[in-house]
Write a protein that holds these residues in place. Structure first.
Motif, PDB file in Angstrom:
ATOM      1  N   THR A 195      48.555  42.334  38.832  1.00  0.00           N
ATOM      2  CA  THR A 195      47.117  42.075  38.771  1.00  0.00           C
ATOM      3  C   THR A 195      46.485  42.430  40.115  1.00  0.00           C
ATOM      4  N   ASP A 196      45.184  42.676  40.098  1.00  0.00           N
ATOM      5  CA  ASP A 196      44.493  42.884  41.360  1.00  0.00           C
ATOM      6  C   ASP A 196      44.460  41.558  42.116  1.00  0.00           C
ATOM      7  N   MET A 197      44.313  41.633  43.412  1.00  0.00           N
ATOM      8  CA  MET A 197      44.335  40.431  44.231  1.00  0.00           C
ATOM      9  C   MET A 197      42.913  39.943  44.455  1.00  0.00           C
ATOM     10  N   GLU A 198      42.450  39.190  43.475  1.00  0.00           N
ATOM     11  CA  GLU A 198      41.117  38.583  43.515  1.00  0.00           C
ATOM     12  C   GLU A 198      41.272  37.095  43.269  1.00  0.00           C
ATOM     13  N   GLY A 199      41.949  36.428  44.194  1.00  0.00           N
ATOM     14  CA  GLY A 199      42.238  35.010  44.014  1.00  0.00           C
ATOM     15  C   GLY A 199      43.572  34.814  43.308  1.00  0.00           C
ATOM     16  N   LEU A 200      44.027  33.574  43.295  1.00  0.00           N
ATOM     17  CA  LEU A 200      45.322  33.245  42.699  1.00  0.00           C
ATOM     18  C   LEU A 200      45.183  32.986  41.212  1.00  0.00           C
ATOM     19  N   ASN A 201      46.206  33.377  40.459  1.00  0.00           N
ATOM     20  CA  ASN A 201      46.276  33.083  39.035  1.00  0.00           C
ATOM     21  C   ASN A 201      47.734  32.830  38.658  1.00  0.00           C
ATOM     22  N   ARG A 202      47.979  32.561  37.382  1.00  0.00           N
ATOM     23  CA  ARG A 202      49.322  32.168  36.958  1.00  0.00           C
ATOM     24  C   ARG A 202      50.373  33.259  37.221  1.00  0.00           C
ATOM     25  N   LEU A 203      49.958  34.533  37.204  1.00  0.00           N
ATOM     26  CA  LEU A 203      50.903  35.619  37.456  1.00  0.00           C
ATOM     27  C   LEU A 203      51.010  35.929  38.947  1.00  0.00           C
TER      28      LEU A 203
END
Length: 410
Positions: free
Chosen positions: A146-154
């Protein structure tokens, strides 16, 4: 136990959460970490080393970085970061994150760091052509998905894996065992493997043989080690990178190929390995102008094209010009029987006329002296006799090099 810090690099103005997460993961694992901000905009940030501190290492000062033009600012910060990291004496490793711009910014600095120091870039461009970012260094790259635009589950999982990988490298630093043999560099391709295997067999009793895959970056890595004194001589069997330079293949050298023996005067033995082939990707990537040439599908991802007489003449000229600039002992061995396992009677790339065009151009260009010689032999490159000749010539000129000559007892 970790000695020193892992430096965590990125642009705090856009990647603060990700940088904090990596640094905390390292610290939770007992690995000291420092966040280094390489933002090109002056904005409040949580970093152990601020962007202005890094920018201050630019030769023209911090204002050369914070000038407003994004492209120029990235280039200037890249130069400042290279100089900043070069001055650090407390690095256990470096981990960086970025998109296309951030990766382009940090990569030159990581390329300049010593080989063996752990280096990892988590990047949105790590699934494409990574050669410009890795260069001839030992940088590891991990695709962020994923692009690095904040943290997410992945992204949490991927960044956590990256931090743990870096922690493992930093905690278990590997030291090269002592070896009294001088190190030498050799170049190899799959189609010259029999030759290089035999050369290594002949020389490994006296030399620590470092073999490099001749893929453009391989040649650059070998010459970097020659420039820094790690390698004491070159057995450059496989110069196929010149094919891709001349014909537009995917593994080209640059104009500095053979620059290390020019600069250092190291003993040099070269040959024609792989000069019969240009490398392209899968068959449908071969440029239209080459579709009617002799092609061989080496594997599903690599298609080889036989070099023609004109291309061989150009390579002979280029290689000869570079060898003329070498001040050290030089031997170039020409194998009459063919340049690779494909370039032999009955093989798909057998073309004695094209091979001879290379020889004629090299012989015409090369200024032969007692220290710079072109040697023609009636063997194919993978014949045992040819490998023995390469090893013999290198052993002789290595001993003729002043720094390597045996000293008389005092």
């Amino acid at each position: 136990m970790t000695t020193g810090y892992v430096y965590v690099l990125g642009t705090c103005d856009t990647k603060q959460a990700e940088l904090d997460y990596i640094a905390q993961t390292l610290r939770d694992g007992g690995v000291p970490a420092r966040i280094v901000d390489v933002s090109t905009r002056q904005a409040p940030a949580r970093a152990d080393i601020g962007a202005r501190t890094v920018a201050g290492f630019h030769p023209q000062g911090a204002e050369a970085v914070f000038r407003g033009d994004r492209g120029q600012s990235i280039g200037a910060m890249a130069e400042a970061l290279r100089r900043y990291l070069a001055r650090r004496t407390d690095m256990a490793g470096v981990i960086a994150i970025g998109g296309s711009g951030g990766t382009a910014l940090v990569a030159p600095a990581l390329q300049a760091l010593p080989l063996g120091l752990p280096k990892l870039i988590v990047s949105t461009v790590a699934s494409g052509n990574t050669a410009p970012y890795v260069g001839g260094s030992d940088i590891a790259m991990l695709y962020s998905v994923t692009d690095m635009e904040g943290l997410n589950r992945l992204s949490r999982v991927i960044l956590c894996n990256a931090a743990h990988a870096m922690a493992g490298m930093a905690r278990a630093a590997c030291a090269s065992p002592a070896d009294p043999r001088p190190a030498i560099g050799l170049t190899m391709f799959g189609v010259t493997t029999p030759c290089v295997d035999q050369v290594v067999h002949h020389l490994s009793g006296r030399f620590d043989c470092l073999v490099f895959h001749a893929t453009g970056t391989g040649g650059r890595a070998m010459e970097r080690l020659a420039d820094d004194g790690t390698i004491r001589g070159l057995v450059d069997v496989t110069l196929t990178e010149f094919c891709d330079l001349v014909a537009g293949g995917i593994f080209p050298c640059d104009s500095d190929r053979l620059g290390a023996p020019i600069r250092t005067g190291l003993p040099y033995v070269g040959s024609c390995g792989g000069l019969d082939m240009v490398n392209f990707g899968a068959r449908d990537t071969v440029p239209e102008r080459y579709r009617q040439r002799r092609l061989v599908e080496h594997n599903p991802q690599i298609t080889l094209m036989r070099t023609n007489a004109d291309e061989c003449r150009e390579m002979g000229r280029l290689i000869g010009q570079q060898l003329n600039r070498c001040a050290g002992e030089v031997r170039f061995l020409y194998p009459e029987g063919g340049f690779s396992s494909l370039d032999q009677p009955g093989g798909p790339f057998y073309d004695p006329e094209a091979d001879e065009a290379f020889y004629a151009a090299l012989a015409h260009t090369l200024e032969q002296t007692a220290r710079r010689r072109l040697i023609r032999l009636p063997h194919a490159i993978n014949d045992p006799a040819f490998a023995a000749a390469l090893a013999h010539e290198f052993s002789c000129i290595f001993m003729e090099t002043p720094d390597n000559a045996p000293h008389s007892p005092q």
